[in-house]
Design an enzyme around this catalytic site. Sequence first.
Site, short mmCIF file in Angstrom:
data_model
loop_
_atom_site.label_atom_id
_atom_site.label_comp_id
_atom_site.label_asym_id
_atom_site.label_seq_id
_atom_site.Cartn_x
_atom_site.Cartn_y
_atom_site.Cartn_z
N HIS A 1 14.18 17.20 3.88
CA HIS A 1 15.16 17.63 2.69
C HIS A 1 14.60 18.55 1.93
O HIS A 1 13.49 18.62 1.71
CB HIS A 1 15.62 16.35 1.88
CG HIS A 1 16.74 16.79 1.15
ND1 HIS A 1 16.47 17.58 -0.18
CD2 HIS A 1 18.02 16.67 1.17
CE1 HIS A 1 17.57 17.47 -0.52
NE2 HIS A 1 18.66 17.12 0.12
N GLY B 1 25.16 14.89 -1.41
CA GLY B 1 24.32 14.33 -2.43
C GLY B 1 25.18 13.75 -3.64
O GLY B 1 25.50 12.58 -3.69
N GLY B 2 25.42 14.76 -4.55
CA GLY B 2 26.28 14.36 -5.81
C GLY B 2 27.33 13.48 -5.60
O GLY B 2 27.80 12.43 -5.93
N SER C 1 26.56 20.87 -1.70
CA SER C 1 27.82 21.11 -2.89
C SER C 1 28.89 20.77 -2.10
O SER C 1 30.10 21.10 -2.37
CB SER C 1 27.89 22.41 -3.39
OG SER C 1 26.75 22.30 -4.44
N GLU D 1 21.16 22.77 5.59
CA GLU D 1 21.52 22.58 3.84
C GLU D 1 20.89 23.88 3.31
O GLU D 1 19.74 23.92 3.13
CB GLU D 1 20.91 21.39 3.29
CG GLU D 1 21.50 20.03 3.87
CD GLU D 1 21.32 19.14 2.83
OE1 GLU D 1 22.18 18.36 2.41
OE2 GLU D 1 20.16 18.73 2.64
N GLU E 1 14.51 19.11 -1.03
CA GLU E 1 13.71 18.80 -2.25
C GLU E 1 12.30 18.46 -1.92
O GLU E 1 11.29 18.36 -2.52
CB GLU E 1 14.28 17.58 -3.03
CG GLU E 1 15.60 18.58 -3.89
CD GLU E 1 16.90 17.45 -3.73
OE1 GLU E 1 16.82 16.17 -3.67
OE2 GLU E 1 17.94 17.99 -4.04
N GLY F 1 23.13 20.98 -4.92
CA GLY F 1 23.31 20.59 -6.14
C GLY F 1 23.61 21.41 -7.31
O GLY F 1 23.40 21.47 -8.41
N ASN G 1 23.22 10.85 0.60
CA ASN G 1 21.98 10.85 0.15
C ASN G 1 21.93 10.62 -1.41
O ASN G 1 22.34 11.61 -2.29
CB ASN G 1 21.39 12.08 0.39
CG ASN G 1 20.00 12.39 -0.15
OD1 ASN G 1 19.32 11.51 -0.67
ND2 ASN G 1 19.47 13.83 -0.07
N TRP G 2 21.78 9.16 -1.79
CA TRP G 2 21.73 9.32 -3.24
C TRP G 2 20.54 9.81 -4.04
O TRP G 2 20.75 9.44 -5.26
CB TRP G 2 21.71 7.72 -3.47
CG TRP G 2 22.76 6.92 -2.65
CD1 TRP G 2 23.94 7.39 -1.99
CD2 TRP G 2 23.24 5.50 -2.54
NE1 TRP G 2 24.93 6.41 -1.57
CE2 TRP G 2 24.19 5.04 -2.08
CE3 TRP G 2 22.54 4.37 -3.28
CZ2 TRP G 2 24.79 3.90 -1.95
CZ3 TRP G 2 23.11 3.07 -3.04
CH2 TRP G 2 24.15 2.86 -2.32
N LYS G 3 19.61 10.08 -3.24
CA LYS G 3 18.53 10.69 -3.94
C LYS G 3 17.80 9.87 -5.16
O LYS G 3 17.85 8.58 -4.74
CB LYS G 3 18.81 12.09 -4.65
CG LYS G 3 19.54 13.04 -3.58
CD LYS G 3 19.45 14.57 -4.34
CE LYS G 3 20.31 15.40 -3.11
NZ LYS G 3 20.42 16.84 -3.61
P1 PGA Z 1 24.55 18.05 -3.07
O1 PGA Z 1 23.29 17.44 -2.28
O2 PGA Z 1 25.70 17.49 -2.19
O3 PGA Z 1 24.49 17.39 -4.41
O4 PGA Z 1 24.56 19.54 -3.08
C1 PGA Z 1 23.25 17.67 -0.82
C2 PGA Z 1 21.93 17.46 -0.46
O5 PGA Z 1 20.95 17.36 -0.88
O6 PGA Z 1 21.86 16.48 0.77
#
Ligand code: PGA
Length: 249
Positions: free
Chosen positions: A90, A226-227, A205, A163, A92, A169, A5-7
């Site tokens: 998600h 994510g990251g 993470s 998650e 967010e 993050g 997930n590149w956000k």
């Molecule tokens: P993260 O994000 O790996 O940066 O913690 C995961 C996600 O939000 O899908």
Amino acid sequence: MVAGNWKMNTTIPDGVALARAVLERCGAEGTVDVAVLPPFVHLWPVREVLAASSILLGAQDVFWEEGGAYTGEISPPMLAGWCDLVLVGHSERRHLFGETDAQTAHKFAAARRHGLMVILAVGETETERDEGRTVPVVDRQLEAVLAEIDAPPPADEWVIAYEPVWAIGTGRTASPAQAEEVCAHIRAAVSARAGESPRVLYGGSVTADNAAELFSRAGIDGGLIGGASLKPELFADIVAAAALAALAR
Ligand code: PGA
């Protein structure tokens, strides 16, 4: 499955370069489904990069209406037929943009009406965990979706990503035991409700260093990343860890 997930990261040229790097490192992967979820405006050029590969292309969100006066939104028919999957729920979206369980369920149902595979993200906040409410919160998020649709999709047409919000993050990964416990609960709850459970991923993470241990746990079928998905070498290491875990099963 390992999904990146590149956000809201990368320009279009940077995103295309990232897709090329992922293709180079993960394009021959045969054991694990690999997916990338770039920002909406990158989807078409990234699709061209990935066209001849088995890497799946996904969107990070979708609106529930088919079309009309919804400034800024993207509808399922705009994605169906050329995007493979869409992420809904998600944390967010839920916490920064105030999306409710009902809205997430509308999105899920709308995406399914258009044949899109869906990754449904669920997870508790830190306060909810501290108050011992992880299971009821996750159950509520799942039930909102299952109550909205006539019948659960076939198990290979949706995926659940557990998650924990406090792990996203933050560098604070859930311990393998914590992740395993909730993933096992999700699997059992959905099987009881829907007959069979789809794949259940862990997200929050995940790094190249902790992926192998997380994926070795029974009932964790991969990760939503994510990251680390923005660094092709780390993402490829995570995919390799998932492939090894799959072979060991
Ligand atoms: P993260 O994000 O790996 O940066 O913690 C995961 C996600 O939000 O899908």
